[in-house]
Enzyme design. Sequence first.
Site, PDB file in Angstrom:
ATOM      1  N   ARG A  64       0.804  -1.220   0.000  1.00 17.33           N
ATOM      2  CA  ARG A  64       0.000   0.000   0.000  1.00 17.33           C
ATOM      3  C   ARG A  64       0.840   1.275   0.000  1.00 17.33           C
ATOM      4  O   ARG A  64       0.339   2.344  -0.378  1.00 17.33           O
ATOM      5  CB  ARG A  64      -1.016  -0.031   1.142  1.00 17.33           C
ATOM      6  N   GLU A 101       4.773 -10.226  15.131  1.00 16.15           N
ATOM      7  CA  GLU A 101       4.176 -10.768  16.348  1.00 16.15           C
ATOM      8  C   GLU A 101       4.382 -12.295  16.378  1.00 16.15           C
ATOM      9  O   GLU A 101       4.752 -12.864  17.399  1.00 16.15           O
ATOM     10  CB  GLU A 101       2.690 -10.410  16.371  1.00 16.15           C
TER      11      GLU A 101
HETATM   12  P1  AMP Z   1       3.687  -2.545  11.517  1.00 15.50           P
HETATM   13  O1  AMP Z   1       4.959  -3.195  11.045  1.00 15.50           O
HETATM   14  O2  AMP Z   1       3.081  -3.314  12.681  1.00 15.50           O
HETATM   15  O3  AMP Z   1       3.854  -1.086  11.822  1.00 15.50           O
HETATM   16  O4  AMP Z   1       2.614  -2.742  10.365  1.00 15.50           O
HETATM   17  C1  AMP Z   1       2.618  -1.892   9.308  1.00 15.50           C
HETATM   18  C2  AMP Z   1       1.972  -2.472   8.082  1.00 15.50           C
HETATM   19  O5  AMP Z   1       0.872  -3.328   8.337  1.00 15.50           O
HETATM   20  C3  AMP Z   1       1.443  -1.331   7.258  1.00 15.50           C
HETATM   21  O6  AMP Z   1       2.160  -1.365   6.049  1.00 15.50           O
HETATM   22  C4  AMP Z   1      -0.032  -1.590   7.063  1.00 15.50           C
HETATM   23  O7  AMP Z   1      -0.277  -1.745   5.687  1.00 15.50           O
HETATM   24  C5  AMP Z   1      -0.349  -2.852   7.785  1.00 15.50           C
HETATM   25  N1  AMP Z   1      -1.298  -2.721   8.923  1.00 15.50           N
HETATM   26  C6  AMP Z   1      -1.033  -3.015  10.220  1.00 15.50           C
HETATM   27  N2  AMP Z   1      -2.099  -2.861  11.008  1.00 15.50           N
HETATM   28  C7  AMP Z   1      -3.095  -2.420  10.209  1.00 15.50           C
HETATM   29  C8  AMP Z   1      -4.475  -2.062  10.435  1.00 15.50           C
HETATM   30  N3  AMP Z   1      -5.047  -2.151  11.652  1.00 15.50           N
HETATM   31  N4  AMP Z   1      -5.193  -1.632   9.387  1.00 15.50           N
HETATM   32  C9  AMP Z   1      -4.636  -1.560   8.152  1.00 15.50           C
HETATM   33  N5  AMP Z   1      -3.359  -1.895   7.880  1.00 15.50           N
HETATM   34  C10 AMP Z   1      -2.587  -2.324   8.887  1.00 15.50           C
END
Ligand code: AMP
Length: 176
Positions: A64, A101
């Site tokens: 995205r 996770e």
């Molecule tokens: P993180 O590494 O946990 O910061 O996750 C980031 C990636 O996961 C981003 O590129 C988002 O596209 C996706 N993502 C994580 N949580 C969500 C959520 N609740 N809603 C939409 N996309 C999410």
Amino acid sequence: MSLIKTDQLKGMIREVPDFPKPGIQFYDITTLLKDAGGLKAVIDGLADTNHGKGIDTVVGIEARGFIFAPAVAHAIGAGFVPVRKPNKLPAAAERIEYALEYGTDILEIHTDAVEVGHKVLIVDDVLATGGTAAAVAQLVRKLGGEVVGLNFVIELDFLHGRDRLPGLAVRSLVHY
Ligand code: AMP
């Protein structure tokens, strides 16, 4: 077309409970993107603090991040570089494996994508735990790039993702 302010963006993001698995509230940006005013507001909002900073490259994270990073790069007069899932890039690539996770994930960038000393802005849709963004910042630094900022459309404040990006300028248009 009415002018939309960034504080109105929240109302255009669809919240989908229990996607992709039970307990996750998914922030769906497709409802924002399909609206001409919403799309303009989000690209302008991501670009507006980044004009005149001498940014050479905007890095977008698959998948995205690819929606936003090239448009922001175009707006500020920078180039666009993709960070991709493993084994997608055709030429020599630097890779990073990072903890999720459950399990690990891998991201890659072409080794010649960022030049030493170049100023880099990292763009993605959502800052959640910050694991992905921290890994991408590390990849850019491995190539000798200077991370001048990380910009997101959405930041999930309760996950404290910016704590994993110490010393970096983190900015998000919408907070939950
Ligand atoms: P993180 O590494 O946990 O910061 O996750 C980031 C990636 O996961 C981003 O590129 C988002 O596209 C996706 N993502 C994580 N949580 C969500 C959520 N609740 N809603 C939409 N996309 C999410």
